[in-house]
Design an enzyme around this catalytic site. Structure first.
Site, PDB file in Angstrom:
ATOM      1  N   SER A 144      20.861  -9.373 -24.214  1.00 22.95           N
ATOM      2  CA  SER A 144      22.282  -9.066 -24.456  1.00 22.95           C
ATOM      3  C   SER A 144      23.001  -8.980 -23.122  1.00 22.95           C
ATOM      4  O   SER A 144      22.395  -8.627 -22.101  1.00 22.95           O
ATOM      5  CB  SER A 144      22.402  -7.718 -25.169  1.00 22.95           C
ATOM      6  N   TYR A 157      19.926   1.055 -26.052  1.00 25.63           N
ATOM      7  CA  TYR A 157      20.014  -0.375 -26.363  1.00 25.63           C
ATOM      8  C   TYR A 157      20.061  -1.210 -25.089  1.00 25.63           C
ATOM      9  O   TYR A 157      19.313  -2.179 -24.940  1.00 25.63           O
ATOM     10  CB  TYR A 157      21.273  -0.615 -27.209  1.00 25.63           C
ATOM     11  N   LYS A 161      17.366  -3.972 -23.655  1.00 21.55           N
ATOM     12  CA  LYS A 161      17.709  -5.380 -23.459  1.00 21.55           C
ATOM     13  C   LYS A 161      17.450  -5.821 -22.016  1.00 21.55           C
ATOM     14  O   LYS A 161      17.136  -6.982 -21.761  1.00 21.55           O
ATOM     15  CB  LYS A 161      19.167  -5.625 -23.866  1.00 21.55           C
ATOM     16  N   ILE A 190      29.142 -11.692 -30.369  1.00 19.87           N
ATOM     17  CA  ILE A 190      28.961 -12.786 -31.325  1.00 19.87           C
ATOM     18  C   ILE A 190      29.425 -12.275 -32.683  1.00 19.87           C
ATOM     19  O   ILE A 190      28.760 -11.428 -33.302  1.00 19.87           O
ATOM     20  CB  ILE A 190      27.472 -13.221 -31.401  1.00 19.87           C
ATOM     21  N   GLY A 198      38.035  -3.515 -39.231  1.00 21.89           N
ATOM     22  CA  GLY A 198      38.298  -2.429 -38.297  1.00 21.89           C
ATOM     23  C   GLY A 198      37.705  -2.706 -36.926  1.00 21.89           C
ATOM     24  O   GLY A 198      37.953  -1.965 -35.983  1.00 21.89           O
ATOM     25  N   THR A 199      36.919  -3.786 -36.817  1.00 26.55           N
ATOM     26  CA  THR A 199      36.345  -4.104 -35.507  1.00 26.55           C
ATOM     27  C   THR A 199      37.180  -5.183 -34.799  1.00 26.55           C
ATOM     28  O   THR A 199      36.797  -5.671 -33.731  1.00 26.55           O
ATOM     29  CB  THR A 199      34.879  -4.587 -35.618  1.00 26.55           C
TER      30      THR A 199
HETATM   31  N1  LIG Z   1      26.166  -9.752 -32.424  1.00 30.55           N
HETATM   32  C1  LIG Z   1      26.361  -9.530 -31.119  1.00 30.55           C
HETATM   33  O1  LIG Z   1      27.506  -9.415 -30.655  1.00 30.55           O
HETATM   34  C2  LIG Z   1      25.182  -9.441 -30.169  1.00 30.55           C
HETATM   35  C3  LIG Z   1      25.465  -9.367 -28.801  1.00 30.55           C
HETATM   36  C4  LIG Z   1      24.404  -9.305 -27.901  1.00 30.55           C
HETATM   37  C5  LIG Z   1      23.098  -9.326 -28.371  1.00 30.55           C
HETATM   38  N2  LIG Z   1      22.862  -9.396 -29.697  1.00 30.55           N
HETATM   39  C6  LIG Z   1      21.447  -9.437 -30.137  1.00 30.55           C
HETATM   40  O2  LIG Z   1      21.297 -10.506 -31.056  1.00 30.55           O
HETATM   41  C7  LIG Z   1      20.231 -10.193 -31.965  1.00 30.55           C
HETATM   42  C8  LIG Z   1      20.734 -10.328 -33.367  1.00 30.55           C
HETATM   43  O3  LIG Z   1      21.785  -9.383 -33.562  1.00 30.55           O
HETATM   44  P1  LIG Z   1      22.810  -9.462 -34.780  1.00 30.55           P
HETATM   45  O4  LIG Z   1      24.165  -9.278 -34.238  1.00 30.55           O
HETATM   46  O5  LIG Z   1      22.515 -10.628 -35.610  1.00 30.55           O
HETATM   47  O6  LIG Z   1      22.446  -8.091 -35.523  1.00 30.55           O
HETATM   48  P2  LIG Z   1      21.882  -7.869 -36.995  1.00 30.55           P
HETATM   49  O7  LIG Z   1      21.792  -6.404 -37.190  1.00 30.55           O
HETATM   50  O8  LIG Z   1      22.673  -8.657 -37.970  1.00 30.55           O
HETATM   51  O9  LIG Z   1      20.425  -8.505 -36.913  1.00 30.55           O
HETATM   52  C9  LIG Z   1      19.312  -7.800 -36.461  1.00 30.55           C
HETATM   53  C10 LIG Z   1      18.246  -7.923 -37.528  1.00 30.55           C
HETATM   54  O10 LIG Z   1      17.087  -7.189 -37.083  1.00 30.55           O
HETATM   55  C11 LIG Z   1      16.519  -6.622 -38.239  1.00 30.55           C
HETATM   56  N3  LIG Z   1      15.601  -5.538 -37.877  1.00 30.55           N
HETATM   57  C12 LIG Z   1      15.894  -4.279 -37.483  1.00 30.55           C
HETATM   58  N4  LIG Z   1      14.776  -3.597 -37.255  1.00 30.55           N
HETATM   59  C13 LIG Z   1      13.756  -4.442 -37.492  1.00 30.55           C
HETATM   60  C14 LIG Z   1      12.344  -4.322 -37.433  1.00 30.55           C
HETATM   61  N5  LIG Z   1      11.747  -3.170 -37.081  1.00 30.55           N
HETATM   62  N6  LIG Z   1      11.592  -5.390 -37.747  1.00 30.55           N
HETATM   63  C15 LIG Z   1      12.165  -6.549 -38.131  1.00 30.55           C
HETATM   64  N7  LIG Z   1      13.486  -6.722 -38.238  1.00 30.55           N
HETATM   65  C16 LIG Z   1      14.265  -5.674 -37.903  1.00 30.55           C
HETATM   66  C17 LIG Z   1      17.697  -6.164 -39.075  1.00 30.55           C
HETATM   67  O11 LIG Z   1      17.343  -5.958 -40.431  1.00 30.55           O
HETATM   68  C18 LIG Z   1      18.662  -7.324 -38.870  1.00 30.55           C
HETATM   69  O12 LIG Z   1      18.550  -8.288 -39.893  1.00 30.55           O
HETATM   70  C19 LIG Z   1      19.790  -8.777 -31.626  1.00 30.55           C
HETATM   71  O13 LIG Z   1      18.661  -8.828 -30.776  1.00 30.55           O
HETATM   72  C20 LIG Z   1      20.989  -8.215 -30.882  1.00 30.55           C
HETATM   73  O14 LIG Z   1      20.637  -7.163 -30.023  1.00 30.55           O
HETATM   74  C21 LIG Z   1      23.871  -9.447 -30.619  1.00 30.55           C
END
Ligand SMILES: NC(=O)c1ccc[n+]([C@@H]2O[C@H](COP(=O)([O-])OP(=O)(O)OC[C@H]3O[C@@H](n4cnc5c(N)ncnc54)[C@H](O)[C@@H]3O)[C@@H](O)[C@H]2O)c1
Length: 252
Positions: A144, A157, A161, A190, A198-199
């Site tokens: 991240s 977090y 990361k 993303i 609200g976000t």
């Molecule tokens: N969306 C963003 O803006 C953003 C930004 C930077 C990094 N990320 C990273 O991208 C990745 C995906 O994030 P996202 O936005 O799709 O979030 P999300 O919450 O939609 O997806 C994360 C998934 O991980 C699953 N999960 C949680 N604990 C788990 C476990 N113990 N075992 C297996 N699965 C588990 C959740 O059920 C979920 O489906 C993550 O690593 C997040 O940190 C996202």
């Protein structure tokens, strides 16, 4: 021909970004096994992507549990005979919208580390030998922009990361000579279907943090980069963190 044609990819964690990683990798030709702690969601996604189930299947996974990760790896090996790529993408973010700094409850800190850092370590520990055994492959980690920026919140977090990037570099260094490449993607904001009403202000502020200032990232921005890093086209790329954040964290 897709860039992942014939490759066997294991994806740990679907959801907002991960659902589109699965769709994209499948459309690029991969044979896919993916899992999520939301097991029913993963199973349904598998049925949507590949109703016959011969090339893609979704399953329950607890990425913090060795036995659960091992079961997913064995499922990929028994279906397809090898693993060419393993993408750690899951995240558990109990401190996501919380205001605390160092006063974060320690149970929250520990649960974040257990999933987001220890879990990624366990995935590596189990997937790397399986890939070496079947001819080598690529590890990919979703990090991240929080790893290299500071908000004064989300300590657990962002520390996890950053740790994932250290894990990635050490995997690349130690196992490169045995046919393993390892890289990370560091997404900025993303926007995806899980972003609640609200976000909007938060997303707009993130857009203003990019260099283009036109839009937030979308899951396909991550998927396209992931498919490339898992493919042979990235055969000379290892030990790198690729920022996919519209230039938010630009540096020399
Ligand atoms: N969306 C963003 O803006 C953003 C930004 C930077 C990094 N990320 C990273 O991208 C990745 C995906 O994030 P996202 O936005 O799709 O979030 P999300 O919450 O939609 O997806 C994360 C998934 O991980 C699953 N999960 C949680 N604990 C788990 C476990 N113990 N075992 C297996 N699965 C588990 C959740 O059920 C979920 O489906 C993550 O690593 C997040 O940190 C996202």
């Amino acid at each position: 021909m897709g860039i992942l044609e014939g490759k066997v990819i294991v994806l740990a964690g679907v959801g907002g970004i991960g659902d589109d990683l699965a769709r994209y990798y499948f459309n690029e030709g991969a044979k896919l096994v993916f899992g999520d702690i939301e097991g029913e969601h993963a199973e349904n996604l598998g049925k949507e992507i590949d109703p016959g189930g011969s090339r893609a299947v979704g399953t329950y996974l607890d990425g913090s549990q060795e036995a659960s990760i091992q079961a997913m790896i064995e499922s990929a090996l028994s279906r397809h005979g090898r693993i060419d790529g393993f993408h750690c993408n899951f995240a558990f973010v109990p401190d996501g919208l919380r205001p605390e700094g160092l006063d974060i409850p320690m149970e929250m800190f520990d649960s974040s580390v257990r999933v987001n850092l220890r879990g990624y370590f366990l995935c590596s520990r189990l997937a790397v030998p399986a890939m070496i055994e079947t001819g080598g492959g690529a590890m990919l980690y979703t990090s991240s922009s929080a790893a290299t920026t500071a908000s004064g919140t989300r300590f657990a977090y962002s520390m996890c990361k950053a740790g994932v990037q250290a894990l990635m570099r050490n995997v690349a260094c130690r196992y490169g000579p045995r046919g393993i490449r390892a890289n990370a993607i560091a997404p900025g904001i993303i926007a995806h279907y899980k972003f609640r009403q609200g976000t909007e202000k938060f997303i707009e502020a993130a857009v203003q943090d990019t260099l283009m200032k036109t839009r937030p990232g979308n899951p396909n921005d991550i998927a396209a980069t992931g498919a490339f890093l898992l493919s042979d086209q990235a055969g000379f790329i290892s030990g790198q963190t690729i920022a996919v954040d519209g230039g938010q964290t630009h540096r020399p």
